[in-house]
Design a protein around this motif. Structure first.
Motif, PDB file in Angstrom:
ATOM      1  N   LYS A 291       7.319  -7.761   5.815  1.00 63.71           N
ATOM      2  CA  LYS A 291       6.094  -7.658   5.017  1.00 63.71           C
ATOM      3  C   LYS A 291       4.931  -8.264   5.808  1.00 63.71           C
ATOM      4  O   LYS A 291       5.020  -9.403   6.276  1.00 63.71           O
ATOM      5  N   GLU A 292       3.861  -7.498   5.926  1.00 65.95           N
ATOM      6  CA  GLU A 292       2.683  -7.998   6.651  1.00 65.95           C
ATOM      7  C   GLU A 292       2.101  -9.240   5.982  1.00 65.95           C
ATOM      8  O   GLU A 292       1.544 -10.108   6.653  1.00 65.95           O
ATOM      9  N   TYR A 293       2.226  -9.346   4.658  1.00 66.01           N
ATOM     10  CA  TYR A 293       1.643 -10.489   3.957  1.00 66.01           C
ATOM     11  C   TYR A 293       2.364 -11.806   4.238  1.00 66.01           C
ATOM     12  O   TYR A 293       1.857 -12.869   3.894  1.00 66.01           O
ATOM     13  N   TRP A 294       3.534 -11.771   4.871  1.00 70.97           N
ATOM     14  CA  TRP A 294       4.204 -13.031   5.208  1.00 70.97           C
ATOM     15  C   TRP A 294       3.318 -13.897   6.099  1.00 70.97           C
ATOM     16  O   TRP A 294       3.288 -15.112   5.961  1.00 70.97           O
ATOM     17  N   ASN A 295       2.615 -13.286   7.014  1.00 73.62           N
ATOM     18  CA  ASN A 295       1.728 -14.062   7.869  1.00 73.62           C
ATOM     19  C   ASN A 295       0.588 -14.677   7.054  1.00 73.62           C
ATOM     20  O   ASN A 295       0.176 -15.809   7.310  1.00 73.62           O
ATOM     21  N   ASP A 296       0.095 -13.952   6.047  1.00 72.33           N
ATOM     22  CA  ASP A 296      -0.936 -14.507   5.163  1.00 72.33           C
ATOM     23  C   ASP A 296      -0.385 -15.709   4.395  1.00 72.33           C
ATOM     24  O   ASP A 296      -1.080 -16.728   4.239  1.00 72.33           O
ATOM     25  N   TRP A 297       0.843 -15.589   3.908  1.00 68.79           N
ATOM     26  CA  TRP A 297       1.461 -16.710   3.192  1.00 68.79           C
ATOM     27  C   TRP A 297       1.572 -17.921   4.115  1.00 68.79           C
ATOM     28  O   TRP A 297       1.317 -19.053   3.690  1.00 68.79           O
ATOM     29  N   TYR A 298       1.989 -17.665   5.363  1.00 68.75           N
ATOM     30  CA  TYR A 298       2.060 -18.762   6.334  1.00 68.75           C
ATOM     31  C   TYR A 298       0.678 -19.399   6.506  1.00 68.75           C
ATOM     32  O   TYR A 298       0.539 -20.621   6.451  1.00 68.75           O
ATOM     33  N   GLN A 299      -0.346 -18.579   6.729  1.00 69.36           N
ATOM     34  CA  GLN A 299      -1.703 -19.101   6.959  1.00 69.36           C
ATOM     35  C   GLN A 299      -2.171 -19.949   5.773  1.00 69.36           C
ATOM     36  O   GLN A 299      -2.738 -21.034   5.964  1.00 69.36           O
ATOM     37  N   GLU A 300      -1.937 -19.463   4.571  1.00 67.87           N
ATOM     38  CA  GLU A 300      -2.356 -20.200   3.380  1.00 67.87           C
ATOM     39  C   GLU A 300      -1.612 -21.530   3.258  1.00 67.87           C
ATOM     40  O   GLU A 300      -2.212 -22.557   2.925  1.00 67.87           O
ATOM     41  N   GLU A 301      -0.307 -21.516   3.536  1.00 68.09           N
ATOM     42  CA  GLU A 301       0.465 -22.763   3.444  1.00 68.09           C
ATOM     43  C   GLU A 301       0.081 -23.716   4.565  1.00 68.09           C
ATOM     44  O   GLU A 301      -0.003 -24.928   4.353  1.00 68.09           O
ATOM     45  N   GLN A 302      -0.182 -23.179   5.743  1.00 69.75           N
ATOM     46  CA  GLN A 302      -0.600 -24.013   6.872  1.00 69.75           C
ATOM     47  C   GLN A 302      -1.929 -24.704   6.531  1.00 69.75           C
ATOM     48  O   GLN A 302      -2.093 -25.895   6.802  1.00 69.75           O
ATOM     49  N   GLU A 303      -2.850 -23.976   5.914  1.00 69.02           N
ATOM     50  CA  GLU A 303      -4.127 -24.572   5.503  1.00 69.02           C
ATOM     51  C   GLU A 303      -3.908 -25.653   4.447  1.00 69.02           C
ATOM     52  O   GLU A 303      -4.535 -26.714   4.492  1.00 69.02           O
ATOM     53  N   PHE A 304      -3.019 -25.374   3.489  1.00 73.46           N
ATOM     54  CA  PHE A 304      -2.698 -26.368   2.458  1.00 73.46           C
ATOM     55  C   PHE A 304      -2.116 -27.627   3.098  1.00 73.46           C
ATOM     56  O   PHE A 304      -2.571 -28.739   2.811  1.00 73.46           O
ATOM     57  N   LEU A 305      -1.152 -27.461   3.978  1.00 71.57           N
ATOM     58  CA  LEU A 305      -0.530 -28.615   4.638  1.00 71.57           C
ATOM     59  C   LEU A 305      -1.551 -29.394   5.467  1.00 71.57           C
ATOM     60  O   LEU A 305      -1.561 -30.637   5.456  1.00 71.57           O
ATOM     61  N   SER A 306      -2.405 -28.677   6.159  1.00 70.35           N
ATOM     62  CA  SER A 306      -3.417 -29.331   6.996  1.00 70.35           C
ATOM     63  C   SER A 306      -4.424 -30.123   6.170  1.00 70.35           C
ATOM     64  O   SER A 306      -5.074 -31.028   6.687  1.00 70.35           O
ATOM     65  N   SER A 307      -4.529 -29.816   4.886  1.00 68.37           N
ATOM     66  CA  SER A 307      -5.478 -30.526   4.026  1.00 68.37           C
ATOM     67  C   SER A 307      -5.027 -31.952   3.711  1.00 68.37           C
ATOM     68  O   SER A 307      -5.852 -32.774   3.308  1.00 68.37           O
ATOM     69  N   PHE A 308      -3.742 -32.255   3.894  1.00 66.39           N
ATOM     70  CA  PHE A 308      -3.280 -33.606   3.570  1.00 66.39           C
ATOM     71  C   PHE A 308      -2.413 -34.263   4.646  1.00 66.39           C
ATOM     72  O   PHE A 308      -2.215 -35.471   4.610  1.00 66.39           O
ATOM     73  N   LEU A 309      -1.905 -33.497   5.600  1.00 65.18           N
ATOM     74  CA  LEU A 309      -1.099 -34.105   6.659  1.00 65.18           C
ATOM     75  C   LEU A 309      -1.998 -34.710   7.732  1.00 65.18           C
ATOM     76  O   LEU A 309      -3.150 -34.288   7.887  1.00 65.18           O
ATOM     77  N   PRO A 310      -1.487 -35.686   8.483  1.00 67.75           N
ATOM     78  CA  PRO A 310      -2.286 -36.248   9.576  1.00 67.75           C
ATOM     79  C   PRO A 310      -2.751 -35.150  10.535  1.00 67.75           C
ATOM     80  O   PRO A 310      -2.055 -34.152  10.750  1.00 67.75           O
ATOM     81  N   LYS A 311      -3.936 -35.325  11.077  1.00 64.55           N
ATOM     82  CA  LYS A 311      -4.564 -34.292  11.919  1.00 64.55           C
ATOM     83  C   LYS A 311      -3.759 -33.980  13.177  1.00 64.55           C
ATOM     84  O   LYS A 311      -3.864 -32.884  13.717  1.00 64.55           O
ATOM     85  N   LYS A 312      -2.936 -34.913  13.651  1.00 69.69           N
ATOM     86  CA  LYS A 312      -2.166 -34.701  14.886  1.00 69.69           C
ATOM     87  C   LYS A 312      -0.964 -33.766  14.697  1.00 69.69           C
ATOM     88  O   LYS A 312      -0.365 -33.322  15.666  1.00 69.69           O
ATOM     89  N   VAL A 313      -0.609 -33.459  13.461  1.00 70.63           N
ATOM     90  CA  VAL A 313       0.551 -32.616  13.188  1.00 70.63           C
ATOM     91  C   VAL A 313       0.243 -31.181  13.626  1.00 70.63           C
ATOM     92  O   VAL A 313      -0.806 -30.635  13.307  1.00 70.63           O
ATOM     93  N   ARG A 314       1.185 -30.587  14.371  1.00 68.13           N
ATOM     94  CA  ARG A 314       1.071 -29.174  14.768  1.00 68.13           C
ATOM     95  C   ARG A 314       1.987 -28.355  13.866  1.00 68.13           C
ATOM     96  O   ARG A 314       3.153 -28.703  13.706  1.00 68.13           O
TER      97      ARG A 314
END
Length: 187
Positions: A25-48
């Motif tokens: 499903k092409e939308y899997w990448n969108d789901w990843y992007q949305e979750e990555q943005e959510f995680l980046s909103s609260f995880l330390p900035k150094k996390v990749r």
């Protein structure tokens, strides 16, 4: 009265959450992007954070579960664990250098979006080599898909067995990728 997930045996969990393979499903990448943005909103900035697993490989069937790799220094793992637990993740496994978290598992089965997050130390990221190699070699990706399809029904309720049966294939092509890309590709 229904059991909570934490009260279920591994067999009960595997029955409730069987292996399912679906068309890519092409939308899997969108789901990843949305979750990555959510995680980046609260995880330390150094996390990749990276998208890994079969949903990150174009054109092959996959379990509709988004796998994420989060790299962080070992000293930050406990803090990250606490932050993930406060934000909807469940810690499924923990060892000295690795932690695994799930999100989207309910007593009624899978939620619409399901995530597995693998917390690792910097440099513990073989999955990136495997992902990129299969994306660059679609014929190998199709071999991987064929292997997964052959394992699906026999291991539908045995995730450990399913994963174990894929190990040699994954190891073989991860080593090829490391040879091709060099060990410093993901620094």
């Amino acid at each position: 009265m229904r059991k909570s997930l934490s009260d279920m045996t591994i067999q009960e969990l595997w029955e409730l959450f069987p292996i399912q393979l679906t068309e890519h499903k092409e939308y899997w990448n969108d789901w990843y992007q949305e979750e990555q943005e959510f995680l980046s909103s609260f995880l330390p900035k150094k996390v990749r954070i990276y998208h890994i697993g079969s949903t990150s490989i174009r054109g092959i069937r996959a379990k509709p579960i988004i796998d994420l790799l989060a790299e962080a220094s070992l000293g930050d793992h406990q803090t990250i664990k606490e932050l993930l637990l406060k934000n909807g993740y469940i810690c499924m496994a923990s060892s000295k250098n690795r932690m695994d978290f799930n999100k989207g598992y309910t007593p009624d089965g899978f939620a619409e979006r399901v995530f597995h997050l693998h917390l690792r130390d910097f440099g513990d990221h073989d999955e990136l080599y495997f992902r990129d190699y299969l994306n660059e070699h679609p014929e190998i990706a199709k071999e991987y898909e064929k292997l997964k399809l052959s394992l699906w029904k026999p291991f539908e309720h045995d995730r450990d067995g399913y994963t174990e049966q894929k190990t040699d294939f994954v190891r073989k092509y991860t080593q090829r990728a490391k040879k091709q890309y060099g060990k410093g590709k993901y620094k």
